[in-house]
Motif scaffolding. Structure first.
Motif, PDB file in Angstrom:
ATOM      1  N   GLY A 214       0.811  -1.208   0.000  1.00 47.25           N
ATOM      2  CA  GLY A 214       0.000   0.000   0.000  1.00 47.25           C
ATOM      3  C   GLY A 214       0.846   1.260   0.000  1.00 47.25           C
ATOM      4  N   ALA A 215       1.952   1.236   0.760  1.00 51.09           N
ATOM      5  CA  ALA A 215       2.843   2.392   0.776  1.00 51.09           C
ATOM      6  C   ALA A 215       3.449   2.640  -0.608  1.00 51.09           C
ATOM      7  CB  ALA A 215       3.947   2.182   1.814  1.00 51.09           C
ATOM      8  N   LEU A 216       3.845   1.562  -1.281  1.00 48.73           N
ATOM      9  CA  LEU A 216       4.397   1.716  -2.631  1.00 48.73           C
ATOM     10  C   LEU A 216       3.336   2.234  -3.602  1.00 48.73           C
ATOM     11  CD1 LEU A 216       6.596  -1.511  -2.924  1.00 48.73           C
ATOM     12  CD2 LEU A 216       7.378   0.854  -2.704  1.00 48.73           C
ATOM     13  N   ALA A 217       2.094   1.736  -3.471  1.00 45.65           N
ATOM     14  CA  ALA A 217       1.036   2.187  -4.374  1.00 45.65           C
ATOM     15  C   ALA A 217       0.740   3.670  -4.171  1.00 45.65           C
ATOM     16  CB  ALA A 217      -0.230   1.358  -4.144  1.00 45.65           C
ATOM     17  N   GLY A 218       0.641   4.117  -2.916  1.00 47.00           N
ATOM     18  CA  GLY A 218       0.395   5.531  -2.659  1.00 47.00           C
ATOM     19  C   GLY A 218       1.521   6.416  -3.161  1.00 47.00           C
ATOM     20  N   ALA A 238       4.793  10.714  -0.351  1.00 50.27           N
ATOM     21  CA  ALA A 238       5.388   9.382  -0.177  1.00 50.27           C
ATOM     22  C   ALA A 238       5.539   9.044   1.299  1.00 50.27           C
ATOM     23  CB  ALA A 238       6.739   9.326  -0.886  1.00 50.27           C
ATOM     24  N   GLY A 239       6.041  10.022   2.091  1.00 51.09           N
ATOM     25  CA  GLY A 239       6.111   9.796   3.530  1.00 51.09           C
ATOM     26  C   GLY A 239       4.737   9.607   4.145  1.00 51.09           C
ATOM     27  N   GLN A 240       3.747  10.321   3.638  1.00 54.38           N
ATOM     28  CA  GLN A 240       2.375  10.162   4.112  1.00 54.38           C
ATOM     29  C   GLN A 240       1.872   8.737   3.849  1.00 54.38           C
ATOM     30  OE1 GLN A 240      -1.248  13.057   3.347  1.00 54.38           O
ATOM     31  NE2 GLN A 240      -0.939  11.787   1.544  1.00 54.38           N
ATOM     32  N   SER A 241       2.196   8.182   2.691  1.00 60.31           N
ATOM     33  CA  SER A 241       1.777   6.821   2.359  1.00 60.31           C
ATOM     34  C   SER A 241       2.429   5.799   3.290  1.00 60.31           C
ATOM     35  CB  SER A 241       2.129   6.511   0.898  1.00 60.31           C
ATOM     36  OG  SER A 241       1.465   7.391   0.020  1.00 60.31           O
ATOM     37  N   VAL A 242       3.714   6.017   3.590  1.00 59.70           N
ATOM     38  CA  VAL A 242       4.399   5.108   4.520  1.00 59.70           C
ATOM     39  C   VAL A 242       3.768   5.197   5.906  1.00 59.70           C
ATOM     40  CG1 VAL A 242       6.606   4.622   5.645  1.00 59.70           C
ATOM     41  CG2 VAL A 242       6.541   5.211   3.208  1.00 59.70           C
ATOM     42  N   TYR A 243       3.439   6.414   6.338  1.00 62.17           N
ATOM     43  CA  TYR A 243       2.804   6.563   7.655  1.00 62.17           C
ATOM     44  C   TYR A 243       1.442   5.879   7.685  1.00 62.17           C
ATOM     45  CZ  TYR A 243      -0.003   8.414  11.380  1.00 62.17           C
ATOM     46  OH  TYR A 243      -0.846   8.505  12.448  1.00 62.17           O
ATOM     47  N   ALA A 245       0.416   3.335   6.082  1.00 60.89           N
ATOM     48  CA  ALA A 245       0.613   1.887   6.171  1.00 60.89           C
ATOM     49  C   ALA A 245       0.993   1.476   7.587  1.00 60.89           C
ATOM     50  CB  ALA A 245       1.685   1.460   5.176  1.00 60.89           C
ATOM     51  N   ALA A 246       1.917   2.208   8.219  1.00 64.89           N
ATOM     52  CA  ALA A 246       2.325   1.869   9.589  1.00 64.89           C
ATOM     53  C   ALA A 246       1.178   2.076  10.563  1.00 64.89           C
ATOM     54  CB  ALA A 246       3.533   2.724   9.984  1.00 64.89           C
ATOM     55  N   ALA A 247       0.425   3.158  10.401  1.00 66.96           N
ATOM     56  CA  ALA A 247      -0.698   3.409  11.303  1.00 66.96           C
ATOM     57  C   ALA A 247      -1.771   2.339  11.168  1.00 66.96           C
ATOM     58  CB  ALA A 247      -1.293   4.791  11.018  1.00 66.96           C
ATOM     59  N   THR A 248      -1.999   1.850   9.952  1.00 62.67           N
ATOM     60  CA  THR A 248      -2.969   0.765   9.756  1.00 62.67           C
ATOM     61  C   THR A 248      -2.564  -0.469  10.539  1.00 62.67           C
ATOM     62  OG1 THR A 248      -3.559   1.595   7.563  1.00 62.67           O
ATOM     63  CG2 THR A 248      -4.043  -0.709   8.031  1.00 62.67           C
ATOM     64  N   VAL A 249      -1.283  -0.812  10.493  1.00 62.03           N
ATOM     65  CA  VAL A 249      -0.786  -1.975  11.238  1.00 62.03           C
ATOM     66  C   VAL A 249      -1.042  -1.799  12.739  1.00 62.03           C
ATOM     67  CG1 VAL A 249       1.294  -3.232  11.889  1.00 62.03           C
ATOM     68  CG2 VAL A 249       0.926  -2.570   9.501  1.00 62.03           C
ATOM     69  N   LEU A 250      -0.687  -0.646  13.274  1.00 63.56           N
ATOM     70  CA  LEU A 250      -0.803  -0.433  14.717  1.00 63.56           C
ATOM     71  C   LEU A 250      -2.266  -0.370  15.157  1.00 63.56           C
ATOM     72  CD1 LEU A 250       2.043   2.216  15.123  1.00 63.56           C
ATOM     73  CD2 LEU A 250       2.101  -0.177  15.834  1.00 63.56           C
ATOM     74  N   LEU A 251      -3.129   0.229  14.369  1.00 62.50           N
ATOM     75  CA  LEU A 251      -4.532   0.336  14.761  1.00 62.50           C
ATOM     76  C   LEU A 251      -5.242  -1.010  14.676  1.00 62.50           C
ATOM     77  CD1 LEU A 251      -5.486   3.719  13.052  1.00 62.50           C
ATOM     78  CD2 LEU A 251      -5.272   3.285  15.506  1.00 62.50           C
ATOM     79  N   VAL A 252      -4.975  -1.783  13.635  1.00 62.72           N
ATOM     80  CA  VAL A 252      -5.626  -3.084  13.491  1.00 62.72           C
ATOM     81  C   VAL A 252      -5.206  -4.033  14.612  1.00 62.72           C
ATOM     82  CG1 VAL A 252      -5.770  -5.146  12.043  1.00 62.72           C
ATOM     83  CG2 VAL A 252      -5.981  -2.882  11.018  1.00 62.72           C
ATOM     84  N   LEU A 253      -3.954  -3.991  14.988  1.00 59.27           N
ATOM     85  CA  LEU A 253      -3.448  -4.889  16.028  1.00 59.27           C
ATOM     86  C   LEU A 253      -3.590  -4.310  17.423  1.00 59.27           C
ATOM     87  CD1 LEU A 253      -0.257  -6.284  14.265  1.00 59.27           C
ATOM     88  CD2 LEU A 253      -2.548  -7.275  14.384  1.00 59.27           C
ATOM     89  N   GLY A 254      -4.333  -3.215  17.564  1.00 59.22           N
ATOM     90  CA  GLY A 254      -4.652  -2.688  18.892  1.00 59.22           C
ATOM     91  C   GLY A 254      -3.516  -1.995  19.595  1.00 59.22           C
ATOM     92  N   ARG A 255      -2.642  -1.318  18.856  1.00 64.90           N
ATOM     93  CA  ARG A 255      -1.501  -0.627  19.448  1.00 64.90           C
ATOM     94  C   ARG A 255      -1.683   0.889  19.332  1.00 64.90           C
ATOM     95  NH1 ARG A 255      -0.888  -5.241  20.703  1.00 64.90           N
ATOM     96  NH2 ARG A 255       1.067  -6.414  20.850  1.00 64.90           N
ATOM     97  N   GLU A 256      -2.836   1.388  19.782  1.00 64.78           N
ATOM     98  CA  GLU A 256      -3.102   2.827  19.686  1.00 64.78           C
ATOM     99  C   GLU A 256      -2.136   3.647  20.524  1.00 64.78           C
ATOM    100  OE1 GLU A 256      -5.351   0.584  20.468  1.00 64.78           O
ATOM    101  OE2 GLU A 256      -6.953   0.631  18.959  1.00 64.78           O
ATOM    102  N   LEU A 286       9.171  15.843  11.516  1.00 62.94           N
ATOM    103  CA  LEU A 286       8.399  14.961  10.630  1.00 62.94           C
ATOM    104  C   LEU A 286       9.066  13.596  10.480  1.00 62.94           C
ATOM    105  CD1 LEU A 286       7.470  17.536   7.834  1.00 62.94           C
ATOM    106  CD2 LEU A 286       5.908  16.518   9.497  1.00 62.94           C
ATOM    107  N   LEU A 287      10.380  13.597  10.273  1.00 66.13           N
ATOM    108  CA  LEU A 287      11.093  12.320  10.117  1.00 66.13           C
ATOM    109  C   LEU A 287      11.089  11.512  11.409  1.00 66.13           C
ATOM    110  CD1 LEU A 287      14.141  13.415   7.923  1.00 66.13           C
ATOM    111  CD2 LEU A 287      12.154  12.061   7.225  1.00 66.13           C
ATOM    112  N   ALA A 288      11.154  12.191  12.557  1.00 65.11           N
ATOM    113  CA  ALA A 288      11.126  11.470  13.840  1.00 65.11           C
ATOM    114  C   ALA A 288       9.795  10.753  14.030  1.00 65.11           C
ATOM    115  CB  ALA A 288      11.377  12.449  14.983  1.00 65.11           C
ATOM    116  N   ALA A 289       8.685  11.431  13.729  1.00 71.75           N
ATOM    117  CA  ALA A 289       7.373  10.792  13.873  1.00 71.75           C
ATOM    118  C   ALA A 289       7.218   9.636  12.895  1.00 71.75           C
ATOM    119  CB  ALA A 289       6.267  11.828  13.658  1.00 71.75           C
ATOM    120  N   LEU A 290       7.686   9.817  11.661  1.00 69.70           N
ATOM    121  CA  LEU A 290       7.570   8.754  10.670  1.00 69.70           C
ATOM    122  C   LEU A 290       8.428   7.553  11.041  1.00 69.70           C
ATOM    123  CD1 LEU A 290       6.517   7.774   7.937  1.00 69.70           C
ATOM    124  CD2 LEU A 290       8.439   8.959   6.851  1.00 69.70           C
TER     125      LEU A 290
END
Length: 495
Positions: A214-218, A238-243, A245-256, A286-290
């Motif tokens: 998904g990050a590559l597609a965005g 591009a950085g937004q797309s990577v974020y 993707a990472a946020a989707t992983v953390l939210l789905v697995l309950g790591r809010e 921005l890079l630290a948060a990403l």
């Protein structure tokens, strides 16, 4: 719960049972020891034989005893008919065995024969439908905090006038964001399906493969949509797309909470409202948060990297497509709320809608929990319809109240933000109604209908921005009718 759990087929095939009939008694013997002549086939049996013959058992009694626990808690005969049909009872079988025309007539007889025995309401179990308000508010917060990244990046993205009357760099940003929403909505559904099957490792494996894709597609879409002078915006996309993707992983697995910690560097955007921060500091925050988001996502995906974590075929991928389409429609509606300043107030409306997703999620859980409680306590379908309709109105009204409050709060906190006019506020409430009802229908499996309505409304707003309120109002009306038709049925709430 499916009917096969109540009426399971036998392990071996057996013929259809026959209707019991009275036995024919042998005629008495005569005085010379010989038997008397048997009556012909058309002769009626003696009255004494009929009086002494045992009555055949009614097969309906056996069926009522076998499934009496389910029949006793049903609020409408259609619930019983659905169970009978799902167990494979055909009309021919019902006519031969029970002497009823079809499953509906048999269900009505069972409903009338078995006394209603609704259990007393139990304490809310610790499941997904009884989530806490604090957790949902936390999710709403992590939905909204990434908006501070745009505040930090604004001077870095400043450039020439963009296309379609938008600021420079807006097109690649929107293209990357919409692509990420569509992909990650579908990916989340597939991962949640694995979690529902109890296979957390397979869910992690799905995210491990799908999130980078998904990050590559965005990124690819954002770069393709960028004009020659919009390269900085494309890199930010591009950085937004990577974020995403990472946020989707953390939210789905309950790591809010982990995602909230990763977004802490974005708090540096608060001073940027008053002072001009150095570009190097802006880029560093921005890079630290990403980096923190990607690192935390990688840590929670370790179970998915194990060999054989997703050995089964899994749910069909096509089942996740409607969820991606719903993400596209709802995302376009939210973007229209932000881009169409003349309609709903710009960025303040987007912030209010994003923050409201936390309370919206809690109210969705509340509606589901209240509906299940009514299903256990009410005895008739009419009472259930009235109760569910009232709960739906209260939950939707509560969400719109929260949305109005957040809109006013954002206008107070945002420096120089104009107060929303009444038409703009009404349009915002209509968009909020569409989003909440769409999420509600999605939760009950009617995601394709919700996606179609949202896509049509978004297309109408894009084609004719002046018709935005009419499109949002029509979509809200259609979704309200769909919700009332679907959710007043008791069978829609059986789990």
């Amino acid at each position: 719960m499916s009917g096969s759990l109540w009426l399971k087929r036998p392990a071996t095939e057996t013929p259809l049972p026959k209707i019991p009939r009275p036995r024919r008694e042998t005629a008495p013997t005569g005085a010379a020891g010989t038997t008397s002549r048997e009556p012909g086939p058309d002769a009626a049996p003696p009255a004494a034989v009929l009086a002494d013959a045992p009555l055949a058992d009614d097969p309906l009694d056996e069926l009522a005893e076998r499934i009496g626990a389910f029949v006793a808690v049903a609020v409408h005969p259609d619930e019983i008919a659905a169970i009978l049909e799902s167990d494979g009872m055909t009309d021919d079988h019902i006519r031969l065995t029970y002497g009823r025309a079809d499953s509906f007539e048999l269900a009505e007889d069972l409903y009338a024969r078995v006394e209603r025995r609704h259990p007393a309401p139990e304490a809310p179990p610790a499941d997904a439908w009884h989530t806490g308000l604090a957790g949902c508010l936390l999710r709403g917060l992590v939905f909204a905090l990434p908006g501070l990244a745009y505040v930090l990046a604004a001077p870095l993205l400043a450039g020439e006038q963009g296309r379609f009357g938008l600021p420079g760099g807006t097109v690649p940003l929107l293209a990357g964001a919409v692509t990420g929403w569509v992909w990650n909505q579908a990916l989340s559904h597939r991962a949640y399906t694995w979690l529902g099957l109890g296979d957390r490792a397979a869910a992690a494996r799905t995210l491990l493969i799908g999130a980078p894709a998904g990050a590559l597609a965005g990124t690819a879409v954002a770069l393709a949509a960028a004009a020659p002078g919009e390269i900085p915006a494309a890199l930010f996309a591009a950085g937004q797309s990577v974020y995403l993707a990472a946020a989707t992983v953390l939210l789905v697995l309950g790591r809010e909470r982990a995602l909230l910690c990763a977004l802490v560097p974005l708090a540096g955007a608060v001073p940027a409202f008053r002072w001009d921060l150095p570009d190097l500091l802006r880029a560093g925050l921005l890079l630290a948060a990403l980096t923190a988001s990607v690192t935390f996502a990688g840590l929670v995906l370790r179970p998915g990297a194990r060999r054989g974590a997703a050995g089964r075929g899994g749910p069909p991928r096509a089942a996740s497509l409607p969820y991606g389409l719903f993400g596209l429609g709802s995302g376009l509606l939210v973007l229209h709320a932000g881009v169409g300043d003349t309609l709903v107030g710009g960025a303040g409306a987007v912030i209010a809608l994003t923050l409201s997703m936390g309370p919206a999620e809690w109210l969705l859980h509340r509606f589901r929990g209240e509906s299940l409680a009514r299903l256990r306590t009410l005895a008739t379908a009419r009472e259930f319809r009235r109760a569910v309709t009232g709960t739906l109105v209260l939950c939707l009204g509560g969400y719109l109240t929260v949305l109005v409050s957040l809109t006013l709060a954002v206008n107070v906190a945002w420096p120089g933000a104009p107060w929303p006019a009444l038409p703009r506020l009404v349009t915002l409430l209509l968009i909020g109604t569409v989003l909440w009802l769409g999420l509600l229908l999605q939760a009950f499996g009617a995601v394709l209908s919700a996606a179609a309505v949202c896509l049509l409304a978004a297309a109408a707003e894009v084609a004719a921005p002046a018709a935005g309120p009419v499109a949002a109002g029509g979509a809200a009306a259609v979704l309200a009718v769909l919700a009332c038709v679907l959710l007043v049925r008791p069978t829609a709430h059986r789990v």
